[in-house]
Design a protein around this motif. Structure first.
Motif, PDB file in Angstrom:
ATOM      1  N   SER A   4       0.843  -1.186   0.000  1.00 25.29           N
ATOM      2  CA  SER A   4       0.000   0.000   0.000  1.00 25.29           C
ATOM      3  C   SER A   4       0.883   1.241   0.000  1.00 25.29           C
ATOM      4  O   SER A   4       2.109   1.157   0.148  1.00 25.29           O
ATOM      5  N   LEU A   5       0.260   2.392  -0.127  1.00 32.13           N
ATOM      6  CA  LEU A   5       0.973   3.669  -0.096  1.00 32.13           C
ATOM      7  C   LEU A   5       1.745   3.835   1.207  1.00 32.13           C
ATOM      8  O   LEU A   5       2.827   4.385   1.238  1.00 32.13           O
ATOM      9  N   SER A   6       1.182   3.342   2.290  1.00 35.42           N
ATOM     10  CA  SER A   6       1.801   3.426   3.603  1.00 35.42           C
ATOM     11  C   SER A   6       1.940   2.022   4.181  1.00 35.42           C
ATOM     12  O   SER A   6       1.028   1.204   4.062  1.00 35.42           O
ATOM     13  N   GLU A   7       3.068   1.758   4.801  1.00 28.99           N
ATOM     14  CA  GLU A   7       3.320   0.432   5.371  1.00 28.99           C
ATOM     15  C   GLU A   7       2.226   0.032   6.361  1.00 28.99           C
ATOM     16  O   GLU A   7       1.823  -1.125   6.411  1.00 28.99           O
ATOM     17  N   GLU A   8       1.727   1.000   7.126  1.00 35.46           N
ATOM     18  CA  GLU A   8       0.689   0.676   8.108  1.00 35.46           C
ATOM     19  C   GLU A   8      -0.639   0.282   7.458  1.00 35.46           C
ATOM     20  O   GLU A   8      -1.474  -0.363   8.085  1.00 35.46           O
ATOM     21  N   CYS A   9      -0.835   0.650   6.194  1.00 37.06           N
ATOM     22  CA  CYS A   9      -2.070   0.307   5.487  1.00 37.06           C
ATOM     23  C   CYS A   9      -1.991  -1.051   4.788  1.00 37.06           C
ATOM     24  O   CYS A   9      -3.024  -1.590   4.373  1.00 37.06           O
ATOM     25  N   THR A  10      -0.791  -1.585   4.624  1.00 41.16           N
ATOM     26  CA  THR A  10      -0.618  -2.818   3.860  1.00 41.16           C
ATOM     27  C   THR A  10      -1.424  -3.997   4.414  1.00 41.16           C
ATOM     28  O   THR A  10      -2.057  -4.714   3.624  1.00 41.16           O
ATOM     29  N   PRO A  11      -1.465  -4.236   5.732  1.00 38.30           N
ATOM     30  CA  PRO A  11      -2.299  -5.352   6.214  1.00 38.30           C
ATOM     31  C   PRO A  11      -3.779  -5.183   5.844  1.00 38.30           C
ATOM     32  O   PRO A  11      -4.436  -6.160   5.473  1.00 38.30           O
ATOM     33  N   LEU A  12      -4.284  -3.962   5.925  1.00 39.59           N
ATOM     34  CA  LEU A  12      -5.677  -3.707   5.533  1.00 39.59           C
ATOM     35  C   LEU A  12      -5.867  -3.932   4.044  1.00 39.59           C
ATOM     36  O   LEU A  12      -6.877  -4.475   3.606  1.00 39.59           O
ATOM     37  N   LYS A  13      -4.873  -3.533   3.253  1.00 38.68           N
ATOM     38  CA  LYS A  13      -4.946  -3.744   1.805  1.00 38.68           C
ATOM     39  C   LYS A  13      -5.013  -5.233   1.499  1.00 38.68           C
ATOM     40  O   LYS A  13      -5.812  -5.668   0.676  1.00 38.68           O
ATOM     41  N   LYS A  58     -16.703  -3.030   5.630  1.00 35.99           N
ATOM     42  CA  LYS A  58     -15.966  -2.462   6.771  1.00 35.99           C
ATOM     43  C   LYS A  58     -14.464  -2.468   6.521  1.00 35.99           C
ATOM     44  O   LYS A  58     -13.762  -1.522   6.887  1.00 35.99           O
ATOM     45  N   ILE A  59     -13.979  -3.526   5.897  1.00 32.14           N
ATOM     46  CA  ILE A  59     -12.544  -3.596   5.577  1.00 32.14           C
ATOM     47  C   ILE A  59     -12.193  -2.502   4.567  1.00 32.14           C
ATOM     48  O   ILE A  59     -11.190  -1.804   4.705  1.00 32.14           O
ATOM     49  N   TRP A  60     -13.044  -2.340   3.545  1.00 33.58           N
ATOM     50  CA  TRP A  60     -12.806  -1.303   2.536  1.00 33.58           C
ATOM     51  C   TRP A  60     -12.761   0.075   3.180  1.00 33.58           C
ATOM     52  O   TRP A  60     -11.881   0.878   2.894  1.00 33.58           O
ATOM     53  N   GLN A  61     -13.709   0.351   4.061  1.00 33.68           N
ATOM     54  CA  GLN A  61     -13.772   1.667   4.699  1.00 33.68           C
ATOM     55  C   GLN A  61     -12.517   1.923   5.535  1.00 33.68           C
ATOM     56  O   GLN A  61     -11.934   3.007   5.483  1.00 33.68           O
ATOM     57  N   ALA A  62     -12.078   0.923   6.294  1.00 32.77           N
ATOM     58  CA  ALA A  62     -10.874   1.078   7.119  1.00 32.77           C
ATOM     59  C   ALA A  62      -9.645   1.304   6.239  1.00 32.77           C
ATOM     60  O   ALA A  62      -8.798   2.167   6.530  1.00 32.77           O
ATOM     61  N   TYR A  63      -9.529   0.540   5.164  1.00 39.38           N
ATOM     62  CA  TYR A  63      -8.386   0.691   4.258  1.00 39.38           C
ATOM     63  C   TYR A  63      -8.411   2.063   3.587  1.00 39.38           C
ATOM     64  O   TYR A  63      -7.397   2.758   3.516  1.00 39.38           O
ATOM     65  N   ARG A  64      -9.579   2.471   3.138  1.00 37.54           N
ATOM     66  CA  ARG A  64      -9.726   3.774   2.472  1.00 37.54           C
ATOM     67  C   ARG A  64      -9.317   4.916   3.414  1.00 37.54           C
ATOM     68  O   ARG A  64      -8.592   5.835   3.017  1.00 37.54           O
ATOM     69  N   LYS A  69      -5.425   9.077   5.016  1.00 32.55           N
ATOM     70  CA  LYS A  69      -4.534   9.666   6.021  1.00 32.55           C
ATOM     71  C   LYS A  69      -3.101   9.682   5.499  1.00 32.55           C
ATOM     72  O   LYS A  69      -2.387  10.677   5.642  1.00 32.55           O
ATOM     73  N   ALA A  70      -2.668   8.591   4.873  1.00 33.87           N
ATOM     74  CA  ALA A  70      -1.307   8.515   4.332  1.00 33.87           C
ATOM     75  C   ALA A  70      -1.105   9.555   3.236  1.00 33.87           C
ATOM     76  O   ALA A  70      -0.038  10.194   3.163  1.00 33.87           O
ATOM     77  N   VAL A  71      -2.113   9.754   2.398  1.00 34.19           N
ATOM     78  CA  VAL A  71      -2.032  10.769   1.337  1.00 34.19           C
ATOM     79  C   VAL A  71      -1.816  12.142   1.964  1.00 34.19           C
ATOM     80  O   VAL A  71      -0.951  12.916   1.533  1.00 34.19           O
ATOM     81  N   LYS A  72      -2.577  12.429   2.995  1.00 26.99           N
ATOM     82  CA  LYS A  72      -2.456  13.729   3.665  1.00 26.99           C
ATOM     83  C   LYS A  72      -1.112  13.855   4.383  1.00 26.99           C
ATOM     84  O   LYS A  72      -0.437  14.883   4.282  1.00 26.99           O
ATOM     85  N   ASP A  73      -0.705  12.800   5.095  1.00 25.81           N
ATOM     86  CA  ASP A  73       0.566  12.828   5.832  1.00 25.81           C
ATOM     87  C   ASP A  73       1.763  13.048   4.902  1.00 25.81           C
ATOM     88  O   ASP A  73       2.750  13.665   5.295  1.00 25.81           O
ATOM     89  N   LYS A  74       1.680  12.541   3.686  1.00 24.25           N
ATOM     90  CA  LYS A  74       2.781  12.687   2.723  1.00 24.25           C
ATOM     91  C   LYS A  74       2.664  13.973   1.899  1.00 24.25           C
ATOM     92  O   LYS A  74       3.496  14.227   1.032  1.00 24.25           O
ATOM     93  N   GLY A  75       1.617  14.751   2.158  1.00 28.15           N
ATOM     94  CA  GLY A  75       1.436  16.007   1.440  1.00 28.15           C
ATOM     95  C   GLY A  75       0.917  15.827   0.017  1.00 28.15           C
ATOM     96  O   GLY A  75       0.947  16.762  -0.785  1.00 28.15           O
ATOM     97  N   LEU A  76       0.437  14.652  -0.282  1.00 29.09           N
ATOM     98  CA  LEU A  76      -0.051  14.388  -1.633  1.00 29.09           C
ATOM     99  C   LEU A  76      -1.427  14.990  -1.884  1.00 29.09           C
ATOM    100  O   LEU A  76      -1.806  15.181  -3.042  1.00 29.09           O
ATOM    101  N   ASP A  77      -2.150  15.298  -0.823  1.00 29.76           N
ATOM    102  CA  ASP A  77      -3.484  15.878  -0.987  1.00 29.76           C
ATOM    103  C   ASP A  77      -3.411  17.219  -1.705  1.00 29.76           C
ATOM    104  O   ASP A  77      -4.247  17.537  -2.554  1.00 29.76           O
ATOM    105  N   VAL A  78      -2.370  17.994  -1.433  1.00 33.34           N
ATOM    106  CA  VAL A  78      -2.192  19.293  -2.086  1.00 33.34           C
ATOM    107  C   VAL A  78      -1.958  19.084  -3.586  1.00 33.34           C
ATOM    108  O   VAL A  78      -2.542  19.784  -4.419  1.00 33.34           O
ATOM    109  N   LEU A  79      -1.107  18.105  -3.916  1.00 36.38           N
ATOM    110  CA  LEU A  79      -0.830  17.829  -5.325  1.00 36.38           C
ATOM    111  C   LEU A  79      -2.076  17.314  -6.040  1.00 36.38           C
ATOM    112  O   LEU A  79      -2.328  17.671  -7.198  1.00 36.38           O
ATOM    113  N   LEU A  80      -2.860  16.472  -5.372  1.00 36.89           N
ATOM    114  CA  LEU A  80      -4.097  15.963  -5.975  1.00 36.89           C
ATOM    115  C   LEU A  80      -5.084  17.094  -6.225  1.00 36.89           C
ATOM    116  O   LEU A  80      -5.708  17.157  -7.291  1.00 36.89           O
TER     117      LEU A  80
END
Length: 103
Positions: A4-13, A58-64, A69-80
């Motif tokens: 996933s984009l973030s290591e912490e999201c990979t198990p959910l993915k 529920k899994i989809w919602q948690a992963y999403r 959050k990872a997009v925002k933490d990496k500053g990608l939300d501004v670029l998007l």
């Protein structure tokens, strides 16, 4: 399956991918025949959507949420946001009419 984009999201993915793949296999198995009418296809699609929500929602919602959050933490939300402003999505053109003489 990819990371996933973030290591912490990979198990959910991975959980979501496994759930989706199992659901999708069941979606494809009883493929409706060409003789099924629009009402039957609509009913089947609604049943499958409810099944997806029940088993994977529920899994989809948690992963999403994790990825957002990872997009925002990496500053990608501004670029998007910038990309969406500069190149907004447009409605696709309507499909070309069928050429009945070729049938």
């Amino acid at each position: 399956m990819s990371q996933s984009l973030s290591e912490e999201c990979t198990p959910l993915k991975r959980q979501y991918d496994a759930c989706f793949n199992a659901w999708f296999e069941g979606y494809l198995e009883p493929a409706l025949s060409a003789s099924a009418n629009a009402e039957q296809r609509t009913k089947f699609a609604k049943e499958k959507a409810a099944e997806f929500d029940s088993s994977c929602g529920k899994i989809w919602q948690a992963y999403r949420e994790c990825v957002q959050k990872a997009v925002k933490d990496k500053g990608l939300d501004v670029l998007l946001d910038q990309a969406r402003t500069e190149n907004p999505l447009k409605e696709p053109p309507p499909p070309a009419p069928l050429d009945k003489s070729r049938s």
